[in-house]
Design an enzyme around this catalytic site. Sequence first.
Site, PDB file in Angstrom:
ATOM      1  N   PRO A  96     -19.615  59.664  28.004  1.00 25.48           N
ATOM      2  CA  PRO A  96     -18.669  60.194  27.021  1.00 25.48           C
ATOM      3  C   PRO A  96     -17.292  60.375  27.658  1.00 25.48           C
ATOM      4  O   PRO A  96     -17.196  60.632  28.852  1.00 25.48           O
ATOM      5  CB  PRO A  96     -19.264  61.548  26.643  1.00 25.48           C
ATOM      6  CG  PRO A  96     -20.163  61.922  27.760  1.00 25.48           C
ATOM      7  CD  PRO A  96     -20.628  60.644  28.382  1.00 25.48           C
ATOM      8  N   GLU A  97     -16.262  60.217  26.878  1.00 32.05           N
ATOM      9  CA  GLU A  97     -14.898  60.435  27.386  1.00 32.05           C
ATOM     10  C   GLU A  97     -14.367  61.762  26.846  1.00 32.05           C
ATOM     11  O   GLU A  97     -15.036  62.466  26.096  1.00 32.05           O
ATOM     12  CB  GLU A  97     -14.014  59.249  27.017  1.00 32.05           C
ATOM     13  CG  GLU A  97     -14.520  57.952  27.697  1.00 32.05           C
ATOM     14  CD  GLU A  97     -13.419  56.930  27.942  1.00 32.05           C
ATOM     15  OE1 GLU A  97     -12.240  57.313  28.029  1.00 32.05           O
ATOM     16  OE2 GLU A  97     -13.743  55.742  28.044  1.00 32.05           O
ATOM     17  N   LYS A 126     -13.508  65.277  31.590  1.00 33.53           N
ATOM     18  CA  LYS A 126     -14.808  65.071  30.957  1.00 33.53           C
ATOM     19  C   LYS A 126     -15.807  66.142  31.342  1.00 33.53           C
ATOM     20  O   LYS A 126     -16.973  66.048  30.984  1.00 33.53           O
ATOM     21  CB  LYS A 126     -15.348  63.691  31.357  1.00 33.53           C
ATOM     22  CG  LYS A 126     -14.497  62.550  30.828  1.00 33.53           C
ATOM     23  CD  LYS A 126     -15.015  61.203  31.280  1.00 33.53           C
ATOM     24  CE  LYS A 126     -14.206  60.665  32.419  1.00 33.53           C
ATOM     25  NZ  LYS A 126     -14.567  59.297  32.796  1.00 33.53           N
ATOM     26  N   ARG A 175     -16.925  46.971  35.757  1.00 30.44           N
ATOM     27  CA  ARG A 175     -16.789  47.194  34.321  1.00 30.44           C
ATOM     28  C   ARG A 175     -16.001  46.032  33.752  1.00 30.44           C
ATOM     29  O   ARG A 175     -15.970  44.961  34.326  1.00 30.44           O
ATOM     30  CB  ARG A 175     -16.075  48.527  34.066  1.00 30.44           C
ATOM     31  CG  ARG A 175     -16.955  49.708  34.436  1.00 30.44           C
ATOM     32  CD  ARG A 175     -16.264  51.014  34.154  1.00 30.44           C
ATOM     33  NE  ARG A 175     -15.740  51.573  35.383  1.00 30.44           N
ATOM     34  CZ  ARG A 175     -15.413  52.848  35.526  1.00 30.44           C
ATOM     35  NH1 ARG A 175     -15.543  53.674  34.523  1.00 30.44           N
ATOM     36  NH2 ARG A 175     -14.941  53.302  36.659  1.00 30.44           N
TER      37      ARG A 175
END
Length: 290
Positions: free
Chosen positions: A2-3, A61, A275
């Site tokens: 999650p950001e 975060k 990524r």
Amino acid sequence: MPELPEVEVVRRGLERWVAHRTVADVQVLHPRAVRRHLAGADDFAHRLKGHAFGAPMRRGKYLWLPLADSGMSVLAHLGMSGQLLVKTRQAPDEKHLRIRVRFEDAAGEAAPGTELRFVDQRTFGGLSLHENTPDGLPDVIAHIARDPLDPLFDDEAFHQALRRSRTTIKRALLNQSLISGVGNIYADEALWRARLHYERPTATFTRPRTTQLLGHVRDVMNAALSVGGTSFDSLYVNVNGESGYFDRSLDAYGREDEPCRRCGTPMRRRPWMNRSSYFCPRCQRPPRLS
Ligand SMILES: [Zn+2]
């Protein structure tokens, strides 16, 4: 993962439903969920019992619940699939329920008869208890920089750090000791809005360019928050980084081969530090090699 906007939505939900409630007891249903608490599950439960949670806090975060009168905080690690749910005691247990926190019901309770549940299918996440620094941060995240939505974030100090660094802009945006809370998705979004290639060296950044980029970072995060910020209204606090609330509003991330929303050129994807980076090859020109 999650950001920041997703985590902020969870923080707001906890603030509404859980803050200032006193812990009656804690059940740890899977030891992995408290593995970061080295003294073990019984110690974790014992230390929470009888203490009230303070207002939940977030930096980047990272999300934590201060434990009143203890100098300690419960840090939530959401991992890939961790969820914090507020449920009535009668609600059936979730299949992947790992930790249950029951509360003493006091008069005027926002949500009497409810409990806090940590549910995590893949058990990468968990809860752990830490001493607070003098600033009120759990000690294990003392090195994490303020995030760009924090009123005390220092834009000028960030600019100077960029100028001094021999790095490229996306690496800098993901460096949690420079600026926290910007993950892969929102970095790509902000860079697309700012028309900056992810490999641009930060030492070349002018002050107006840094200011403009920070403005875009804040805009994408606030846009995401305005979409997700309504979902905590029901008695249900949830975060899942894989199927975030905000996919529909993305302009860059995940849009390989789709037309750039500004110029129509097909968007590209490149492998980047295990990524991907998504960008428009026309709007976001790579830096010239010198
Ligand atoms: Zn374009």
